[in-house]
Write a protein that holds these residues in place. Sequence first.
Motif, PDB file in Angstrom:
ATOM      1  N   LEU A  85     -15.390   0.991  -3.460  1.00 27.17           N
ATOM      2  CA  LEU A  85     -16.409   1.977  -3.820  1.00 27.17           C
ATOM      3  C   LEU A  85     -16.556   2.116  -5.333  1.00 27.17           C
ATOM      4  O   LEU A  85     -17.219   3.023  -5.820  1.00 27.17           O
ATOM      5  CB  LEU A  85     -16.067   3.326  -3.192  1.00 27.17           C
ATOM      6  N   GLY A  86     -15.911   1.209  -6.090  1.00 23.78           N
ATOM      7  CA  GLY A  86     -16.102   1.158  -7.528  1.00 23.78           C
ATOM      8  C   GLY A  86     -15.087   1.918  -8.353  1.00 23.78           C
ATOM      9  O   GLY A  86     -15.280   2.101  -9.562  1.00 23.78           O
ATOM     10  N   CYS A  87     -13.985   2.334  -7.732  1.00 24.47           N
ATOM     11  CA  CYS A  87     -12.974   3.120  -8.422  1.00 24.47           C
ATOM     12  C   CYS A  87     -11.982   2.221  -9.156  1.00 24.47           C
ATOM     13  O   CYS A  87     -11.545   1.198  -8.625  1.00 24.47           O
ATOM     14  CB  CYS A  87     -12.247   3.983  -7.399  1.00 24.47           C
ATOM     15  N   LYS A  88     -11.603   2.598 -10.387  1.00 24.43           N
ATOM     16  CA  LYS A  88     -10.567   1.906 -11.132  1.00 24.43           C
ATOM     17  C   LYS A  88      -9.212   2.469 -10.724  1.00 24.43           C
ATOM     18  O   LYS A  88      -9.057   3.691 -10.610  1.00 24.43           O
ATOM     19  CB  LYS A  88     -10.768   2.074 -12.639  1.00 24.43           C
ATOM     20  N   THR A  89      -8.221   1.604 -10.528  1.00 27.10           N
ATOM     21  CA  THR A  89      -6.947   2.043  -9.966  1.00 27.10           C
ATOM     22  C   THR A  89      -5.778   1.717 -10.895  1.00 27.10           C
ATOM     23  O   THR A  89      -5.679   0.620 -11.435  1.00 27.10           O
ATOM     24  CB  THR A  89      -6.707   1.370  -8.606  1.00 27.10           C
ATOM     25  N   VAL A  90      -4.881   2.708 -11.047  1.00 24.19           N
ATOM     26  CA  VAL A  90      -3.713   2.560 -11.911  1.00 24.19           C
ATOM     27  C   VAL A  90      -2.487   3.100 -11.178  1.00 24.19           C
ATOM     28  O   VAL A  90      -2.515   4.213 -10.646  1.00 24.19           O
ATOM     29  CB  VAL A  90      -3.873   3.326 -13.241  1.00 24.19           C
ATOM     30  N   LEU A  91      -1.422   2.315 -11.161  1.00 19.67           N
ATOM     31  CA  LEU A  91      -0.134   2.765 -10.648  1.00 19.67           C
ATOM     32  C   LEU A  91       0.725   3.147 -11.836  1.00 19.67           C
ATOM     33  O   LEU A  91       1.003   2.321 -12.702  1.00 19.67           O
ATOM     34  CB  LEU A  91       0.532   1.654  -9.840  1.00 19.67           C
ATOM     35  N   VAL A  92       1.142   4.414 -11.908  1.00 13.20           N
ATOM     36  CA  VAL A  92       1.954   4.875 -13.035  1.00 13.20           C
ATOM     37  C   VAL A  92       3.222   5.509 -12.476  1.00 13.20           C
ATOM     38  O   VAL A  92       3.165   6.368 -11.608  1.00 13.20           O
ATOM     39  CB  VAL A  92       1.169   5.872 -13.932  1.00 13.20           C
ATOM     40  N   THR A  93       4.357   5.058 -12.965  1.00 10.77           N
ATOM     41  CA  THR A  93       5.607   5.465 -12.356  1.00 10.77           C
ATOM     42  C   THR A  93       6.704   5.729 -13.371  1.00 10.77           C
ATOM     43  O   THR A  93       6.784   5.047 -14.402  1.00 10.77           O
ATOM     44  CB  THR A  93       6.090   4.378 -11.360  1.00 10.77           C
ATOM     45  N   GLY A  94       7.531   6.708 -13.053  1.00 11.54           N
ATOM     46  CA  GLY A  94       8.747   6.914 -13.813  1.00 11.54           C
ATOM     47  C   GLY A  94       9.835   5.960 -13.374  1.00 11.54           C
ATOM     48  O   GLY A  94      10.941   5.969 -13.909  1.00 11.54           O
ATOM     49  N   GLY A  95       9.509   5.134 -12.397  1.00 10.63           N
ATOM     50  CA  GLY A  95      10.386   4.063 -11.949  1.00 10.63           C
ATOM     51  C   GLY A  95      10.203   2.827 -12.800  1.00 10.63           C
ATOM     52  O   GLY A  95       9.819   2.917 -13.976  1.00 10.63           O
ATOM     53  N   PHE A  96      10.384   1.655 -12.203  1.00 10.57           N
ATOM     54  CA  PHE A  96      10.566   0.452 -13.009  1.00 10.57           C
ATOM     55  C   PHE A  96       9.560  -0.650 -12.692  1.00 10.57           C
ATOM     56  O   PHE A  96       9.212  -0.875 -11.528  1.00 10.57           O
ATOM     57  CB  PHE A  96      11.982  -0.073 -12.793  1.00 10.57           C
ATOM     58  N   HIS A  97       9.137  -1.352 -13.747  1.00 13.85           N
ATOM     59  CA  HIS A  97       8.205  -2.470 -13.585  1.00 13.85           C
ATOM     60  C   HIS A  97       8.736  -3.502 -12.595  1.00 13.85           C
ATOM     61  O   HIS A  97       7.946  -4.134 -11.880  1.00 13.85           O
ATOM     62  CB  HIS A  97       7.955  -3.152 -14.935  1.00 13.85           C
ATOM     63  N   GLN A  98      10.043  -3.689 -12.568  1.00 13.67           N
ATOM     64  CA  GLN A  98      10.603  -4.709 -11.673  1.00 13.67           C
ATOM     65  C   GLN A  98      10.262  -4.421 -10.215  1.00 13.67           C
ATOM     66  O   GLN A  98      10.210  -5.331  -9.386  1.00 13.67           O
ATOM     67  CB  GLN A  98      12.124  -4.801 -11.847  1.00 13.67           C
ATOM     68  N   PHE A  99      10.010  -3.168  -9.884  1.00 14.63           N
ATOM     69  CA  PHE A  99       9.553  -2.794  -8.550  1.00 14.63           C
ATOM     70  C   PHE A  99       8.040  -2.571  -8.531  1.00 14.63           C
ATOM     71  O   PHE A  99       7.349  -2.982  -7.599  1.00 14.63           O
ATOM     72  CB  PHE A  99      10.255  -1.507  -8.085  1.00 14.63           C
ATOM     73  N   ALA A 100       7.527  -1.893  -9.545  1.00 13.28           N
ATOM     74  CA  ALA A 100       6.126  -1.483  -9.543  1.00 13.28           C
ATOM     75  C   ALA A 100       5.161  -2.662  -9.608  1.00 13.28           C
ATOM     76  O   ALA A 100       4.088  -2.623  -8.987  1.00 13.28           O
ATOM     77  CB  ALA A 100       5.861  -0.537 -10.713  1.00 13.28           C
ATOM     78  N   ASP A 101       5.512  -3.706 -10.341  1.00 16.88           N
ATOM     79  CA  ASP A 101       4.600  -4.840 -10.456  1.00 16.88           C
ATOM     80  C   ASP A 101       4.338  -5.509  -9.099  1.00 16.88           C
ATOM     81  O   ASP A 101       3.172  -5.724  -8.739  1.00 16.88           O
ATOM     82  CB  ASP A 101       5.126  -5.854 -11.468  1.00 16.88           C
ATOM     83  N   PRO A 102       5.374  -5.850  -8.325  1.00 22.74           N
ATOM     84  CA  PRO A 102       5.088  -6.435  -7.016  1.00 22.74           C
ATOM     85  C   PRO A 102       4.436  -5.454  -6.041  1.00 22.74           C
ATOM     86  O   PRO A 102       3.603  -5.852  -5.224  1.00 22.74           O
ATOM     87  CB  PRO A 102       6.457  -6.895  -6.508  1.00 22.74           C
ATOM     88  N   VAL A 103       4.788  -4.180  -6.125  1.00 24.89           N
ATOM     89  CA  VAL A 103       4.141  -3.182  -5.262  1.00 24.89           C
ATOM     90  C   VAL A 103       2.659  -3.081  -5.603  1.00 24.89           C
ATOM     91  O   VAL A 103       1.800  -3.053  -4.714  1.00 24.89           O
ATOM     92  CB  VAL A 103       4.826  -1.807  -5.409  1.00 24.89           C
TER      93      VAL A 103
END
Length: 279
Positions: free
Chosen positions: A154-172
Amino acid sequence: MSAHVDAAVHALEAQGAKVLGADLLPQAENVLQFMAHEGDQAAVRGVLDRHFAPSDMLITDHLPQVPGVFVSDMDSTMIGQECIDELADFAGIKDQIAEITERAMQGELDFAEALTERVRLLGGLGEDAIQQCLVERIVDMPGAGTLVATLKALGCKTVLVTGGFHQFADPVAERLGFEKVVGNRLAVGHGKLTGGLVGDIVDSSVKEAVLRAAVEASGGAASLATGDGANDIPMLVAASYGVAYHAKPKARAAANGAIDRGDLTDVLRLLGIPEGEWV
């Protein structure tokens, strides 16, 4: 349902709100929409909680629209786990770290200090535990993929922002379809976690800044944020639609939306997006 609705209408009117209507939305099963003038958010939330809790709600002063920006927390929001707690299990200290995590998410501890302490305790753990943890422990929340894919369609820009870690967040993020990731990074040396982090800590202020920057880049579009813990509060408050997902009490109280019962597809229902448009 009608008895609950009538009682809620009377309670809202007793709070000083002028209720214009209370209708089930035809495009979303079991979604009840109240329209009212006046009455503050806390009073409205109190009435709805008394008559419908647990419930999934969104309190706004206008008909919801498809947001142009979606920024979400990861742990216990887009995935069902706290990554640092699961990683700690491989080091044999899950209970010790999970207690700190819970207190931080409840807003009882300074987030940065709690994160630094937990990461320090992981020092010496083999780097290979990260991949093993990802494969064996980390599971997407029900509805996460549908929510992200539908908003993007529907045209929405999406961002995952976490106090966790890139090593997990990137594949998720790659699996779920997020376009950008902001997070912390575990420092690694000689194949083991050093007990430190690389770069500045992503905390509640960074989460809020990420959302505001994304809104500015989009030309001031409406924004959606989802999260569950105290470190998500500034982001939830700053968003046009801040939805606390099965959240800690402080986060739920601060947000103008909450999912207590359903999965993440209920965010789409609250925004009035019919199931025929879901991806």
